[in-house]
Design a protein around this motif. Structure first.
Motif, short mmCIF file in Angstrom:
data_model
loop_
_atom_site.label_atom_id
_atom_site.label_comp_id
_atom_site.label_asym_id
_atom_site.label_seq_id
_atom_site.Cartn_x
_atom_site.Cartn_y
_atom_site.Cartn_z
N HIS A 318 0.86 -1.31 0.02
CA HIS A 318 -0.01 0.06 -0.01
C HIS A 318 0.74 1.04 0.06
CE1 HIS A 318 -2.52 2.94 2.11
NE2 HIS A 318 -3.28 2.57 1.26
N ASP A 322 -3.90 6.10 4.42
CA ASP A 322 -5.35 6.18 4.42
C ASP A 322 -5.68 7.12 5.39
OD1 ASP A 322 -5.37 4.55 2.29
OD2 ASP A 322 -5.77 2.73 3.60
N HIS A 366 -10.46 7.53 -3.73
CA HIS A 366 -11.83 7.21 -3.11
C HIS A 366 -12.69 8.24 -3.08
CE1 HIS A 366 -9.10 3.63 -2.82
NE2 HIS A 366 -8.61 3.87 -1.55
N HIS A 397 -12.77 7.04 3.45
CA HIS A 397 -11.40 7.88 3.88
C HIS A 397 -10.65 8.39 2.47
CE1 HIS A 397 -9.85 3.86 2.28
NE2 HIS A 397 -8.75 4.46 2.05
N HIS A 399 -7.52 8.34 0.39
CA HIS A 399 -6.16 7.61 0.06
C HIS A 399 -5.09 8.76 -0.50
CE1 HIS A 399 -3.00 4.64 -1.27
NE2 HIS A 399 -2.89 5.54 -2.28
ZN LIG Z 1 -5.12 3.47 0.63
#
Ligand SMILES: [Zn+2]
Length: 435
Positions: A318, A322, A366, A397, A399
């Motif tokens: 990742h 986040d 997102h 959330h 990103h």
């Molecule tokens: Zn993320």
């Protein structure tokens, strides 16, 4: 009687011709040393093998439609193997210019059929080879993060910048009309720690002049990237597959894994390619800002094991933070810049990318709503849309990620005014910088 004599004579002629053909040879040409550039007077070695010797041989250089004879053998030779040493370059052929050219070697066999051979090499003419001189500073490097180096390049070159392993970072002229150049470069999270970043000046493929950067990896302060198990529920798979592969069919788990790996890879390539949409100057003058009142639920370079019903189905890294705040919170620009992407981007859902100059870009994923367009200038703190859970997200959330010349980096240094002062402002002009 006469007829048969003619036949015999003809037969003899045919046999003689056949002997000449069979016994004749074609020269075998070879350039024993690798040659890819021509300079002032580049030494060349030509090797020719021919059982009847060589009648004639020459070397020419072709450039921009013109052909220049650079060497020629003086008299036929009966030797089976011959090696010639000579030089070619600007000294003897002043018409040559910097750039691509073709070196052509030709030889003809020293027998009746005069068979010839030809050998071609692509070369680059470099009148003044480059030299690279790097600043004498000690560069403190952190895995997954960035740094700035200043340097100067003289001579002829086609490209310059920093190489870190197989990754390349562009060079830019020093701001404010100062002499020299600089590169922002990153030491990627997955780069072997033994890699030495080098400044390079390139004069054609495989012809880099390099000089190492004096780097120090403070061991104690290196980040420890984390590993997490990420439990994948059927509901999450349904959500992701339904949104990102709506027309697909077959096993939902396999489709999920495909999205998580292949689509992620393609999306990261799209992000990386945005490096070409960058300003040739700093668009910001302040430290970067982290989304206010947000909680980091996941950090940069977290290795995720995706577990489905107790079984590992995938592994991914990742490459961002986040950041969770309240649902549908206003997503703020981390710094001044120019929007270079505003739209859907696979696993990142509705996504915004803001360019801050010199290949430095921030990424916001997102979102439930986007209120900016590609090309818009944004100010630090400006609300560009609303957070959400589009793409590969299980809850609301943001990103947040950052990339430098297409390599995703840990943004945390850029949130730190002291780091920016020590690594950027001390080395290049960042007009109006206020820590
Ligand atoms: Zn993320």
């Amino acid at each position: 009687m006469r007829k048969s004599l003619v036949v015999v004579v003809l037969l003899v002629i045919v046999v003689l011709i056949a002997i000449v053909i069979v016994r004749s040879a074609t020269p075998a040409l070879d350039l024993p040393t690798q040659i890819s550039t021509l300079g002032q007077a580049t030494p060349l070695t030509v090797h020719v093998a021919d059982k009847h010797g060589v009648h004639s041989a020459s070397a020419t250089v072709e450039q921009n439609g013109a052909s220049y004879l650079v060497w020629q053998m003086t008299q036929p030779s009966h030797a089976i193997e011959t090696t010639w040493n000579f030089t070619a370059g600007v000294k003897t052929t002043p018409q040559l210019k910097n750039g691509k050219a073709k070196l052509i070697i030709e030889a003809t066999s020293n027998d009746l059929l005069c068979r010839s051979a030809r050998l071609e090499r692509d070369v680059t003419v470099v009148i003044q080879p480059p030299t690279v001189s790097v600043d004498s500073e000690q560069h403190y490097l952190y895995i997954g993060m960035a740094d700035l180096v200043t340097f100067s390049v003289s001579g002829d070159y086609t490209a310059a910048g920093v190489h870190v392993g197989d990754e390349s970072f562009r060079a830019w002229p020093m701001p404010a009309g100062k002499a020299g150049m600089f590169s922002l470069y990153a030491f990627a999270w997955n780069m072997p720690q033994s890699t030495i970043p080098v400044v390079f000046a390139s004069i054609g493929v495989g012809n880099d002049v390099t000089s190492p950067i004096t780097v120090i990896f403070p061991k104690k302060e290196q980040p420890h990237y984390t590993v997490h198990q990420f439990d994948v529920s059927d509901a999450f798979i349904q959500k992701v597959v339904g949104e990102l592969d709506p027309n697909g069919s077959g096993d939902p788990v396999a489709r999920f894994v495909k999205i998580n790996s292949e689509m992620r890879k393609a999306n990261n390539k799209t992000l990386s390619d945005l490096r070409f949409k960058t300003a040739d100057h700093f668009l910001f003058s302040r430290p970067f800002q982290r989304q206010p009142h947000s909680q980091a639920e996941s950090n940069f370079a977290d290795l995720r094991h995706y577990i489905y019903h107790g079984k590992e189905i995938d592994q991914q890294v990742h490459l961002g933070y986040d950041l969770a705040a309240t649902q549908h919170v206003g997503v703020q620009a981390s710094n001044d810049g120019r929007v270079v992407w505003a739209g859907a981007l696979g696993i990142y859902g509705n996504c915004i990318v803001v360019d801050h100059g010199y290949g430095l870009q921030t990424i916001y994923g997102h979102l439930s709503r986007i209120d900016v367009h590609e090309g818009d200038m944004v100010k630090q703190g400006q609300v560009m849309g609303l957070s959400g859970m589009t793409g590969m997200a299980g809850g609301d959330h943001i990103h947040f990620a950052m990339q430098l010349d297409g390599v995703q980096i840990d943004p945390k240094e850029w949130w730190d005014p002291h780091w920016i002062k020590d690594h950027i402002v001390k080395r290049v002009e960042l007009p109006g910088f206020q820590p």
